[in-house]
Design a protein around this motif. Structure first.
Motif, short mmCIF file in Angstrom:
data_model
loop_
_atom_site.label_atom_id
_atom_site.label_comp_id
_atom_site.label_asym_id
_atom_site.label_seq_id
_atom_site.Cartn_x
_atom_site.Cartn_y
_atom_site.Cartn_z
N ASP A 47 0.82 -1.20 0.00
CA ASP A 47 0.00 0.00 0.00
C ASP A 47 0.86 1.26 0.00
O ASP A 47 0.56 2.23 -0.68
N GLU A 50 2.39 1.65 -3.48
CA GLU A 50 1.38 2.16 -4.42
C GLU A 50 1.14 3.65 -4.20
O GLU A 50 1.04 4.43 -5.15
N SER A 51 1.04 4.07 -2.95
CA SER A 51 0.84 5.48 -2.62
C SER A 51 2.02 6.32 -3.08
O SER A 51 1.84 7.40 -3.65
N SER A 52 3.22 5.84 -2.83
CA SER A 52 4.43 6.57 -3.25
C SER A 52 4.50 6.68 -4.76
O SER A 52 4.84 7.74 -5.31
N ILE A 110 -1.93 13.17 2.95
CA ILE A 110 -2.93 12.28 2.34
C ILE A 110 -3.52 13.02 1.15
O ILE A 110 -3.72 14.22 1.18
N GLY A 113 -3.50 10.54 -4.52
CA GLY A 113 -3.11 9.15 -4.67
C GLY A 113 -2.41 8.56 -3.46
O GLY A 113 -2.16 7.37 -3.41
N ARG A 114 -2.11 9.40 -2.48
CA ARG A 114 -1.44 8.92 -1.27
C ARG A 114 -2.49 8.52 -0.25
O ARG A 114 -3.42 9.27 0.01
N LYS A 115 -2.29 7.34 0.33
CA LYS A 115 -3.27 6.77 1.26
C LYS A 115 -2.77 6.89 2.70
O LYS A 115 -1.76 7.53 2.97
N SER A 117 -1.26 4.87 4.50
CA SER A 117 0.10 4.37 4.69
C SER A 117 1.13 5.48 4.49
O SER A 117 2.12 5.55 5.21
N PHE A 118 0.87 6.34 3.53
CA PHE A 118 1.79 7.46 3.28
C PHE A 118 1.72 8.46 4.43
O PHE A 118 2.73 9.04 4.82
#
Length: 164
Positions: A47, A50-52, A110, A113-115, A117-118
């Protein structure tokens, strides 16, 4: 030896734009800690990876390699002036304040595209930068660390990403 690079920050008189030689060791340690932790998370937390990737693609994909320096330095200076230069002194110079400022820093990472987790990652980074700011009494330390970490992350993405 204490070399003043700039003027004292008036925000509660808390921090200087100063530099002492031991700050270079602190900056280096922060860069190693944050860049290596980020690298490990990219490999072990899908996750976060993907966010990064989403954030890097949106922000960096149209830039030339030299532009990465400008983006890294501007983000390092502006974000550290706000979070460690303004927010942190307003909250106080203790662990609670470092944590609150880091949480705000994380929460504002947040989106695009950053979730979550980011945001967790950015909160960890905010804790490290906040502690280093209080320890050194200098905004140069988190600014330089932030800029170098952004530059390393951006260039690594540029030259290793499958979506160039």
């Amino acid at each position: 030896m204490f070399l003043i690079i700039g003027v004292k920050l008036d925000m509660l008189g808390a921090f200087y734009f100063g530099f002492e030689m031991w700050h270079l060791e602190l900056i280096t340690g922060l860069v190693v800690l944050i860049s290596s932790s980020r690298s490990l998370l990219l490999k072990t937390w899908p996750d976060f990876a993907e966010s990064s990737e989403a954030a890097n693609r949106q922000i960096l994909s149209s830039l030339q390699p030299l532009d990465y320096i400008v983006v890294a330095v501007l983000a390092g200076i502006s974000e550290e002036l706000l979070f460690r230069g303004a927010v942190l002194p307003l909250l106080g110079m203790n662990w609670q304040s470092i944590g609150v400022a880091a949480f705000i820093f994380g929460a504002l990472h947040i989106g695009a595209g950053r979730k979550y987790s980011f945001a967790i990652w950015a909160t960890f980074v905010g804790l490290a930068y906040g502690y280093a700011t209080v320890l050194s009494s200098s905004l140069v330390v988190p600014m330089a660390s932030h800029a170098v970490n952004n530059l390393i992350g951006g260039l690594l993405w540029k030259y290793t990403s499958k979506q160039k």
